[in-house]
Design a protein around this motif. Structure first.
Motif, PDB file in Angstrom:
ATOM      1  N   GLY A 224       0.805  -1.237   0.000  1.00  0.00           N
ATOM      2  CA  GLY A 224       0.000   0.000   0.000  1.00  0.00           C
ATOM      3  C   GLY A 224       0.828   1.272   0.000  1.00  0.00           C
ATOM      4  N   LEU A 225       2.017   1.240  -0.603  1.00  0.00           N
ATOM      5  CA  LEU A 225       2.910   2.408  -0.535  1.00  0.00           C
ATOM      6  C   LEU A 225       2.356   3.566  -1.377  1.00  0.00           C
ATOM      7  CD1 LEU A 225       5.625   3.120   0.805  1.00  0.00           C
ATOM      8  CD2 LEU A 225       6.749   2.509  -1.345  1.00  0.00           C
TER       9      LEU A 225
ATOM     10  N   LEU B  46       3.240   7.042  -6.406  1.00  0.00           N
ATOM     11  CA  LEU B  46       2.939   5.689  -5.918  1.00  0.00           C
ATOM     12  C   LEU B  46       1.532   5.712  -5.353  1.00  0.00           C
ATOM     13  CD1 LEU B  46       6.305   4.816  -4.121  1.00  0.00           C
ATOM     14  CD2 LEU B  46       5.516   4.007  -6.354  1.00  0.00           C
ATOM     15  N   ASP B  47       0.716   4.775  -5.827  1.00  0.00           N
ATOM     16  CA  ASP B  47      -0.712   4.847  -5.534  1.00  0.00           C
ATOM     17  C   ASP B  47      -1.184   3.524  -4.924  1.00  0.00           C
ATOM     18  OD1 ASP B  47      -3.257   5.798  -5.536  1.00  0.00           O
ATOM     19  OD2 ASP B  47      -3.602   5.490  -7.679  1.00  0.00           O
TER      20      ASP B  47
ATOM     21  N   THR C 243      11.122   6.275  -7.334  1.00  0.00           N
ATOM     22  CA  THR C 243      10.462   6.761  -6.110  1.00  0.00           C
ATOM     23  C   THR C 243      10.381   5.629  -5.083  1.00  0.00           C
ATOM     24  OG1 THR C 243       9.186   8.368  -7.379  1.00  0.00           O
ATOM     25  CG2 THR C 243       8.337   7.810  -5.201  1.00  0.00           C
ATOM     26  N   THR C 244      10.039   4.425  -5.536  1.00  0.00           N
ATOM     27  CA  THR C 244       9.966   3.277  -4.617  1.00  0.00           C
ATOM     28  C   THR C 244      11.338   3.021  -3.980  1.00  0.00           C
ATOM     29  OG1 THR C 244       8.274   2.273  -6.009  1.00  0.00           O
ATOM     30  CG2 THR C 244       9.383   0.814  -4.446  1.00  0.00           C
TER      31      THR C 244
ATOM     32  N   ALA D 241       2.007   3.313 -13.452  1.00  0.00           N
ATOM     33  CA  ALA D 241       1.278   4.413 -12.804  1.00  0.00           C
ATOM     34  C   ALA D 241       1.212   4.243 -11.282  1.00  0.00           C
ATOM     35  CB  ALA D 241      -0.125   4.534 -13.405  1.00  0.00           C
ATOM     36  N   GLY D 242       2.321   3.803 -10.698  1.00  0.00           N
ATOM     37  CA  GLY D 242       2.407   3.743  -9.237  1.00  0.00           C
ATOM     38  C   GLY D 242       1.698   2.573  -8.593  1.00  0.00           C
ATOM     39  N   ARG D 243       1.251   1.595  -9.401  1.00  0.00           N
ATOM     40  CA  ARG D 243       0.567   0.412  -8.843  1.00  0.00           C
ATOM     41  C   ARG D 243       1.170  -0.862  -9.407  1.00  0.00           C
ATOM     42  NH1 ARG D 243      -4.627   1.916  -6.656  1.00  0.00           N
ATOM     43  NH2 ARG D 243      -4.982  -0.297  -6.400  1.00  0.00           N
TER      44      ARG D 243
END
Ligand code: ATP
Length: 236
Positions: free
Chosen positions: A9-10, A24-25, A49-50, A210-212
């Motif tokens: 869930g970041l 990050l979504d 980003t992660t 897209a952050g997922r």
């Protein structure tokens, strides 16, 4: 067995003059011990980003991360010694030899210089270790960067786009190095936006878009999903 890395869930939101961006979504990823795990996604999908969040360089807006069962960032000082990372192109002094470079990095990191020959052996640079780094190919410089991350004997090695700019020979050498490290018990997380690289180098893979998380599994499973069109992510 406890996974080496668990992310759930970041979330990370960047706010700039251009507006709000959910980099990050609610991202999830699990990396099991001994794997060379690919972290694959198009440019701008949230890989850097992660990795930067994981290393405590960016503060997330939500979610959980654990390395070897310990929550980050609460346990960052304890886990820092277990993680080696290259998330930016390392700059070396061209006039220094690889041996001197690693000796100085060992001093700076509180590592005994006696580790240096072993690390040079691990990355296959022992024979050229007395030559100036400016005479090295890009692939050799990348292996020197990996050597610098290995000084602390990490359990988890994180590499952001290590094959960037390498020719096919350099990629093959990188693959051999990753295999050797994983055979020695290390876990490797390797980010890339190029499917072919992940296919060559990794055992398992997580795809981000897209952050997922889009999907994850063995390289063969994920490739089959991608080929059949079940996974719709534009990859090189
Ligand atoms: P690349 O391979 O291009 O580095 P990436 O998968 O590593 O891509 P990130 O660099 O994590 O992706 O970027 C994710 C999203 O967040 C992108 O839309 C990017 O434009 C945005 N972003 C990254 N850093 C910032 C920042 N400092 N400020 C604003 N937006 C940012």
């Amino acid at each position: 067995m406890t996974p080496v890395l668990e992310i759930s869930g970041l979330r990370k939101t960047y706010r700039s003059r251009k507006g709000v961006r959910n980099a990050l979504d609610g991202f999830d990823m699990v990396v099991e011990a001994g794997q060379v795990h690919g972290f694959l996604g198009p440019n701008g999908s949230g890989k850097t980003t992660t990795l930067r969040t994981l290393l405590g360089l960016i503060k997330p807006n939500g979610g959980r991360m654990a390395i070897l069962g310990r929550e980050v960032p609460q346990h960052l000082p304890e886990v820092a010694g277990q993680v080696g990372a290259i998330v930016e192109s390392p700059q070396f002094f061209g006039n220094f030899s690889a041996e001197l470079t690693l000796s100085l990095l060992a001093d700076a990191g509180g590592v005994n210089r006696s580790r240096v020959p072993a690390v040079l052996d691990q990355v296959g640079l022992r024979d050229r270790s007395k030559e100036r780094v400016k005479t090295y190919s890009l692939g050799m410089k990348q292996r020197l960067a990996v050597a610098s991350a290995l000084l602390k004997e990490p359990k988890l090695l994180i590499l952001d786009e290590p094959a960037n700019g390498l020719d096919p020979g350099g990629i093959r050498e990188m693959r051999t190095l990753m295999r050797d490290l994983s055979d020695s018990g290390m876990t490797v997380l390797l980010s890339s936006h190029i499917l072919g690289e992940i296919q060559l180098i990794c055992d398992s893979v997580t795809i981000i878009s897209a952050g997922r998380r889009v999907t994850s599994g063995s390289v063969a499973e994920v490739l089959a999903q991608h080929t059949s069109g079940a996974v719709r992510v534009r990859l090189e």
